[in-house]
Design an enzyme around this catalytic site. Structure first.
Site, PDB file in Angstrom:
ATOM      1  N   THR A 193       0.835  -1.191   0.000  1.00 26.84           N
ATOM      2  CA  THR A 193       0.000   0.000   0.000  1.00 26.84           C
ATOM      3  C   THR A 193       0.865   1.234   0.000  1.00 26.84           C
ATOM      4  O   THR A 193       2.073   1.161  -0.023  1.00 26.84           O
ATOM      5  CB  THR A 193      -0.929   0.017   1.225  1.00 26.84           C
ATOM      6  OG1 THR A 193      -1.768   1.153   1.125  1.00 26.84           O
ATOM      7  CG2 THR A 193      -0.160   0.048   2.512  1.00 26.84           C
ATOM      8  N   GLU A 280      -7.758  11.003  -5.445  1.00 24.49           N
ATOM      9  CA  GLU A 280      -7.722  12.435  -5.758  1.00 24.49           C
ATOM     10  C   GLU A 280      -8.721  12.761  -6.868  1.00 24.49           C
ATOM     11  O   GLU A 280      -8.591  12.295  -8.002  1.00 24.49           O
ATOM     12  CB  GLU A 280      -6.300  12.839  -6.159  1.00 24.49           C
ATOM     13  CG  GLU A 280      -5.346  12.785  -4.984  1.00 24.49           C
ATOM     14  CD  GLU A 280      -3.888  12.959  -5.375  1.00 24.49           C
ATOM     15  OE1 GLU A 280      -3.088  13.263  -4.482  1.00 24.49           O
ATOM     16  OE2 GLU A 280      -3.558  12.770  -6.564  1.00 24.49           O
ATOM     17  N   SER A 409       2.523  23.294  -3.427  1.00 14.43           N
ATOM     18  CA  SER A 409       2.294  24.652  -2.923  1.00 14.43           C
ATOM     19  C   SER A 409       1.735  24.627  -1.518  1.00 14.43           C
ATOM     20  O   SER A 409       1.279  23.613  -1.040  1.00 14.43           O
ATOM     21  CB  SER A 409       1.371  25.414  -3.850  1.00 14.43           C
ATOM     22  OG  SER A 409       0.117  24.763  -3.931  1.00 14.43           O
TER      23      SER A 409
END
Length: 409
Positions: A193, A280, A409
């Site tokens: 994983t 995501e 960022s």
């Protein structure tokens, strides 16, 4: 938003006798963020692990392998988020060893009894001084029922912590199992994983742990993919504290061994699927099952070919039943003697392709109905044998690009 996934409830997570966990905010990358976690294991615990097959593996992976190979009794683990300590060369290895040295000193252990783990941005120097400075607070905060907080403390781009528990009766004794994992992108485990930690208080022969953790990984984390990228830091660790009081399990094929393995696998699969559900930008959770293969390996090839395809994944995001993309993915999976005239394709209950061609009764509105669901089953029959394999994946959305464009960022 994660697909049918909610944050764990701390009270639902079982404490594992012999395992204590502490978490702190050390400012590894950002302030006011849980980012250093320590696991403290009682004497007598056994530990095994599997790690990334990416040859450009991170420094902590290298150190973990060394320490496990040294056959030392592992007594603690330290995990930091925010910085992967990968692509950092000799300095990265030195820093991983410094974290082990520091935790060993705090606990009066040997450095080889410590396993280090890191996750986060690649090719940046590990702020080891901040991690070391945070260790005393993490140790002081250690307690047995800290699993939910630990699940938060290992997150990176995850939107939710991931943790599951269950208990099972073995030899008349109640055995507890709890695990946590993290991961939302750069997901193609090819071994285990992203980061996963699974613990049980079962009494089990130490020599069984390594084959067991490999089998668990193959049945769970090695069946998920989000974007086809194998991370530099993937690690999956199994801990047995040997505190449950059951008669020691000496064979995985025994009734007790099978019962423990089944319970561990259930938790491992939930952890692996949670990573996909929190992929995501994911909006859909997709199960890909390949049936009728000659071998399990060719079934895996076809399943991953579908699950990796950007064209397939973007079609799912758009709820567009452009299902020729699935057939194309099967065709280039690498099964040299595949007979396309034997291929069948189903979307849930909708029979789309029969004998390699469009099913005369298939209607596009039926396909679109399924494609709009949050959970979708893709089932392909190869017509070659009896082997079958399943993998789990998600769709690919605009948000995936946004998250990864902004990650540093």
């Amino acid at each position: 938003m994660p697909v049918n996934l909610s944050a764990p409830v701390a009270a639902d997570l079982l404490a594992i006798n012999g395992v204590r966990i502490g978490i702190t905010e050390a400012g590894v990358r950002k302030a006011n963020r849980k980012d250093v976690t320590v696991f403290l294991l009682d004497e007598g615990a056994a530990v095994a692990g599997v790690f990334t097959q990416n040859r450009f593996c991170a420094a902590p992976v290298q150190v973990c392998r060394e320490h496990l190979a040294a056959s030392s009794a592992i007594r603690a683990m330290v995990i930091n988020t925010g910085n992967a300590n990968a692509g950092t060369g000799a300095a990265g290895l030195a820093n991983a060893r410094k974290t082990c040295d520091a935790l060993a000193k705090e606990l009066n252990l040997q450095p080889a009894q410590i396993l280090p783990f890191s996750t986060g941005v690649i090719m940046e120097e590990l702020p080891v001084d901040r991690i070391v400075a945070g260790m005393p607070k993490a140790i002081a905060a250690a307690k047995a029922d800290n699993w939910a907080t630990a699940a938060e403390g290992i997150m990176t781009t995850d939107t939710l912590p991931k943790a599951f528990s269950r208990s099972v009766s073995i030899g008349g004794k109640t055995v507890s199992i709890t695990g946590i994992s993290k991961g939302a992108g750069m997901i193609l485990p090819n071994m285990a994983t992203m980061l996963g930690f699974l613990a049980t208080d079962a009494v089990i022969a130490p020599e069984l742990l390594q084959p067991l953790v490999k089998e668990l990984a193959d049945g769970s984390f090695n069946r998920v993919t989000i974007d086809g990228d194998t991370s530099t830091n993937d690690s999956f660790v199994l801990i047995a504290s040997n505190k449950a009081g059951n008669e020691q399990i000496t064979s995985l094929s025994s009734a007790e061994g099978q019962a423990l393995k089944a319970a561990l696998l259930e938790v491992a699969q939930k952890l692996a699927q949670a990573i996909v559900r929190d992929g995501e930008g994911a909006t859909k959770f997709i199960t890909v099952t390949i049936e009728g293969g000659k071998t399990e390996e060719e079934c895996r090839l076809a399943a991953y070919s579908i699950a990796h395809s950007p064209l397939v994944k973007t079609a799912f995001f758009a709820s567009d039943p452009n299902l020729g993309r699935i057939l194309a993915a099967v065709g280039y999976a690498g099964i040299a003697d595949l007979d396309q005239t034997k291929i069948d394709l189903y979307l849930d209950d909708v029979h789309v392709v029969v004998d390699g061609g469009r099913n005369p009764s298939y209607k596009e509105e039926d396909g679109q109905r399924v494609m709009k669901q949050q959970e979708i089953l893709v089932r392909v029959g190869l017509g070659r044998g009896t082997a079958t394999q399943t993998v789990w994946t998600c769709d690919l959305s605009h948000e995936y690009v946004t998250i990864n464009a902004d990650y540093r960022s």
